[in-house]
Enzyme design. Sequence first.
Site, short mmCIF file in Angstrom:
data_model
loop_
_atom_site.label_atom_id
_atom_site.label_comp_id
_atom_site.label_asym_id
_atom_site.label_seq_id
_atom_site.Cartn_x
_atom_site.Cartn_y
_atom_site.Cartn_z
CB SER A 138 20.72 3.27 41.09
OG SER A 138 21.92 3.91 41.48
CE LYS A 147 28.54 0.82 40.23
NZ LYS A 147 27.16 0.51 40.71
CG ASN A 190 25.76 5.04 44.82
OD1 ASN A 190 26.40 5.60 45.70
ND2 ASN A 190 25.85 3.73 44.61
N GLY A 233 30.65 -5.01 37.88
CA GLY A 233 29.84 -4.89 36.68
C GLY A 233 28.38 -4.65 36.98
NE ARG A 273 28.65 -6.65 61.76
CZ ARG A 273 27.68 -5.95 62.32
NH1 ARG A 273 27.41 -6.09 63.62
NH2 ARG A 273 26.95 -5.11 61.60
CE LYS A 331 29.97 -3.08 41.32
NZ LYS A 331 28.76 -2.88 40.50
CD1 TRP A 384 25.01 -5.21 45.85
CD2 TRP A 384 25.06 -7.06 44.60
NE1 TRP A 384 24.67 -4.85 44.56
CE2 TRP A 384 24.68 -5.96 43.78
CE3 TRP A 384 25.14 -8.32 44.03
CZ2 TRP A 384 24.42 -6.10 42.42
CZ3 TRP A 384 24.87 -8.46 42.67
CH2 TRP A 384 24.52 -7.37 41.88
CG ASP A 388 27.47 -0.90 36.86
OD1 ASP A 388 26.23 -0.99 36.84
OD2 ASP A 388 28.16 -1.35 37.78
CD GLU A 428 30.37 1.21 49.92
OE1 GLU A 428 31.12 2.17 50.20
OE2 GLU A 428 30.39 0.12 50.52
#
Length: 319
Positions: A248, A186, A250, A131, A31, A102, A11, A238, A268
């Site tokens: 996705s 989500k 997840n 979002g 880093r 998130k 992201w 979402d 996450e």
Amino acid sequence: MNISVLGCGRWGSFIGWYLVNNGHNVVQWGRSDSKSFNVLKVSGKNEYVELDKRINLTDDLKYAVESSDVIIISISAQNLRSFMKNVLKYDISNKKFVLCMKGIEVETGKRLSEVVIESGVNSDNVAVWVGPGHIQAFTQGYPNCMVIDSNNKELVKFLADNLRSDLIRFYYGDDIIGSEIGAAAKNVMGIAAGMLDGGGYTTLKGPLMARGAREVARLIKAMGGNELSAYGLCHLGDYETTLFSPYSNNRNFGEKYVKGEEFSKLAEGVSTAKAMRELGIKYNVDLPITNAVYSILYENKEPLNEFIKLFSRSTRKEF
């Protein structure tokens, strides 16, 4: 605006790409020992975006913090508190912080804006960017809608008005509790959806969506937010990108988990499931889907048995 993006992973690198193409001056920090930073430094691109030559890529955190008026952070949620200790070593006077990430801090159950405020940033200078949307779609020119939220309504309007474009339409958020909890939760639903996909029970994703949004609404309300936020862009809005999209992380994690396959990218929702379970206990809110995901990931329960048991509970009113 002069904007620094702290983080150059999936992201973070996209945000830099988006902002510079939207006319802003961008410093992109990473880093020096991170794989993500060195991939961009050496090859000038990663699997998502090509590093625009107008972006100032640096591993100098002091320069990144002090050279910009707006600082966007996009790192792993569980590393935020320790990271802020390094950020706060430098002059942050009147700087605006935007969290494009998130999650919920597992050890404390704190929302990420709370972590930043507790670290020493004025509440009026902290916002979140949440979002739906996938980088792979954005970079192909497919638009989406997202939300900026904060305790400071003037900051919400300032950021949403200045960051918007034909690619991303920003809405003004008015419930930072709901926006953050909904956005984090989500990802747990995304893991559940992936497990259903992997086990051949994709048909149950409809009930998952309806019941998932409702349990998250109950938690948001108990925490002092507006339960209707669970039905907005931060959560239910979402679901398409999290519960169905092949992009996705997840959902992919959940599918591969059921199939016994390795998944190397960040999901996450794994840590969020643990944090949400604790919040459910703290606020006395029943979170059956969250608890099912938790029991699978942390108590080694058999995934499909847990979901079949969940969706076979005694007859009751829908809501």
